[in-house]
Design a protein around this motif. Sequence first.
Motif, short mmCIF file in Angstrom:
data_model
loop_
_atom_site.label_atom_id
_atom_site.label_comp_id
_atom_site.label_asym_id
_atom_site.label_seq_id
_atom_site.Cartn_x
_atom_site.Cartn_y
_atom_site.Cartn_z
N LEU A 5 0.36 -1.58 -0.16
CA LEU A 5 -0.17 0.35 -0.13
C LEU A 5 1.48 1.07 0.09
CD1 LEU A 5 -2.55 -1.41 2.60
CD2 LEU A 5 -3.06 -0.70 -0.02
N ALA A 6 0.79 2.36 -0.52
CA ALA A 6 1.53 3.08 -0.49
C ALA A 6 0.76 4.29 0.68
CB ALA A 6 0.52 4.28 -1.72
N GLY A 7 1.68 5.46 1.24
CA GLY A 7 1.65 5.99 2.10
C GLY A 7 0.41 6.91 1.94
N ARG A 8 0.74 8.02 3.05
CA ARG A 8 -1.00 8.66 3.21
C ARG A 8 -0.78 9.65 1.86
NH1 ARG A 8 -3.30 10.72 8.07
NH2 ARG A 8 -3.75 9.26 8.62
N ASP A 9 0.24 9.70 1.67
CA ASP A 9 1.07 11.11 0.90
C ASP A 9 0.88 10.49 -0.64
OD1 ASP A 9 1.52 13.11 2.98
OD2 ASP A 9 3.06 12.91 3.01
N GLU A 10 1.47 9.54 -0.79
CA GLU A 10 0.95 8.78 -2.54
C GLU A 10 -0.25 8.77 -2.48
OE1 GLU A 10 3.69 5.75 -0.81
OE2 GLU A 10 5.28 6.26 -2.97
N ARG A 11 -1.00 9.00 -1.41
CA ARG A 11 -2.56 8.42 -1.55
C ARG A 11 -3.27 9.34 -1.92
NH1 ARG A 11 -2.50 4.42 2.50
NH2 ARG A 11 -3.48 6.59 3.64
N GLU A 12 -2.83 10.45 -1.35
CA GLU A 12 -3.52 11.73 -2.00
C GLU A 12 -2.70 12.67 -3.38
OE1 GLU A 12 -2.41 14.14 1.37
OE2 GLU A 12 -3.84 13.18 2.97
N ALA A 13 -1.89 12.35 -3.31
CA ALA A 13 -1.51 12.75 -4.45
C ALA A 13 -2.24 11.63 -5.34
CB ALA A 13 -0.03 12.12 -4.52
N ALA A 14 -2.37 10.45 -5.71
CA ALA A 14 -2.85 9.81 -6.55
C ALA A 14 -4.39 9.59 -6.93
CB ALA A 14 -2.24 8.18 -6.48
N ALA A 15 -4.19 10.12 -5.73
CA ALA A 15 -6.57 11.21 -5.45
C ALA A 15 -6.35 12.08 -6.85
CB ALA A 15 -6.90 10.73 -4.19
N GLU A 16 -5.39 13.13 -6.43
CA GLU A 16 -5.63 13.77 -7.11
C GLU A 16 -5.29 13.89 -8.40
OE1 GLU A 16 -5.73 18.10 -7.77
OE2 GLU A 16 -5.92 17.46 -6.06
N HIS A 17 -4.30 13.18 -8.62
CA HIS A 17 -3.92 12.50 -10.05
C HIS A 17 -5.23 11.86 -10.49
CE1 HIS A 17 -0.49 14.07 -9.84
NE2 HIS A 17 0.37 13.36 -9.42
N GLY A 18 -5.57 11.33 -9.97
CA GLY A 18 -7.16 10.45 -10.92
C GLY A 18 -8.66 11.25 -10.95
N ARG A 19 -8.66 12.80 -9.94
CA ARG A 19 -9.35 13.73 -9.92
C ARG A 19 -8.80 14.71 -11.49
NH1 ARG A 19 -9.56 14.11 -4.27
NH2 ARG A 19 -7.63 15.59 -4.80
N THR A 20 -7.62 14.56 -11.89
CA THR A 20 -7.53 15.41 -12.44
C THR A 20 -7.59 14.85 -13.96
OG1 THR A 20 -5.92 17.12 -11.91
CG2 THR A 20 -5.56 16.77 -13.77
N CYS A 21 -7.71 13.55 -13.86
CA CYS A 21 -7.53 12.95 -15.60
C CYS A 21 -9.13 12.02 -15.90
CB CYS A 21 -7.24 10.73 -15.39
SG CYS A 21 -4.78 11.36 -15.32
N ALA A 22 -10.25 12.51 -14.54
CA ALA A 22 -11.68 12.32 -14.95
C ALA A 22 -11.58 13.84 -15.20
CB ALA A 22 -12.27 12.15 -13.34
N LEU A 23 -11.11 15.18 -15.01
CA LEU A 23 -11.58 15.88 -15.60
C LEU A 23 -11.34 15.80 -17.66
CD1 LEU A 23 -12.13 18.96 -15.28
CD2 LEU A 23 -9.67 19.85 -14.75
N ALA A 24 -9.79 15.33 -17.42
CA ALA A 24 -9.77 15.68 -18.25
C ALA A 24 -10.55 14.39 -19.61
CB ALA A 24 -8.08 14.39 -18.58
N THR A 25 -10.96 13.52 -18.59
CA THR A 25 -11.88 11.96 -19.60
C THR A 25 -12.93 13.02 -20.09
OG1 THR A 25 -10.73 10.42 -18.54
CG2 THR A 25 -13.45 10.45 -19.50
N GLU A 26 -13.28 14.28 -18.92
CA GLU A 26 -14.55 14.43 -19.39
C GLU A 26 -13.99 14.84 -20.58
OE1 GLU A 26 -17.20 16.35 -16.33
OE2 GLU A 26 -16.06 15.62 -15.19
N CYS A 27 -13.64 16.24 -20.90
CA CYS A 27 -13.27 17.30 -21.79
C CYS A 27 -12.72 16.45 -23.41
CB CYS A 27 -11.52 18.13 -21.20
SG CYS A 27 -10.80 19.38 -22.38
N LEU A 28 -12.65 15.56 -22.50
CA LEU A 28 -12.09 14.60 -24.12
C LEU A 28 -13.86 14.29 -24.57
CD1 LEU A 28 -10.26 13.65 -26.50
CD2 LEU A 28 -10.46 11.37 -24.87
N ARG A 29 -14.91 13.85 -24.23
CA ARG A 29 -15.98 13.46 -24.64
C ARG A 29 -16.16 15.10 -25.21
NH1 ARG A 29 -17.42 12.01 -19.37
NH2 ARG A 29 -16.94 9.30 -19.28
N ASP A 30 -15.88 16.25 -24.53
CA ASP A 30 -16.41 17.28 -25.31
C ASP A 30 -16.08 17.51 -26.56
OD1 ASP A 30 -18.58 19.97 -25.14
OD2 ASP A 30 -15.98 21.03 -25.31
#
Length: 299
Positions: A5-30
């Motif tokens: 398991l990743a440490g807390r900082d790593e999880r939080e960083a990965a979560a932030e990147h995940g949200r950004t990629c989700a935003l990119a997915t919405e942008c891609l659809r448009d």
Amino acid sequence: MAIPLAGRDEREAAAEHGRTCALATECLRDLQECAAAYPDLFPPDPFGPTVFSGVALANAFGSPWADAGRIRIAARTALWAFAADWLVDHVATSPEEIDAFAEGCTAVAEGAAGNVPLERLLASIRAELTASAVWPALAPAWRDALRRYVEASAREWSWKAAAARGERSALPTVEEYLANADNFGSHLVNVSHWIAGETVDTLERLRPLAAAGEEVQRALRLVNDLATYDRDVAWGDLNSLMLAAGREEITRRADELADRCERLIAPLEDDLPREAAYLRRQLGYSIGFYGTADYWGDR
């Protein structure tokens, strides 16, 4: 084998990147919907998946705090610039076609509906921008950014045409090439983004922000050139490495420009923190992206 398991900082960083990629997915659809509405403007060759995904990711990572609606105009403007770049650099074969491109875009800037797909997409972007509360104040800046993009694109076409005729003396110096960096398009994208976001409401506040963005644009021009030299040679495009003493010179200039960008961005942090972060992220993302990829992909 168990995955640690990743440490807390790593999880939080990965979560932030995940949200950004989700935003990119919405942008891609448009962006895909946009391209589907203008099929003649975005043929599969050269507009493969890497163009759309690259534009979506760049805009999402530039403004990860935003939602897809907030980056819609920036992403669509960037996609429009890719289409314009392709038509000017690889479809147009005569000065008359370049003049028609310039005249059509200028007419749209003044409110025309457009006669060809490139103009109609630009008109749709302008129509959305006119709904912004800051449009009356910042419309002159948008028209100026568009004019500069069009003029720079036409100027580079003339340089390439002269070179194709064997007139090597007509090629620009590296300084002239950098002075023409508006054909990269990021200044136009940025001004469109700031108008749509309504965070800058006067030309006075926009001016230092735009100046920093223009310096970022020059840095991005060289970062792009360093990554795409082989493709530019194959496609017959102009690249700063063709005009310089070597890769080392362009790398040095890119580093110097990046330093100057920071000196222009830093004073903006107190008044315009999100916009300053946007410019930093725009440059940083591109440095990372061009290290391994290219928007156009393979043809």
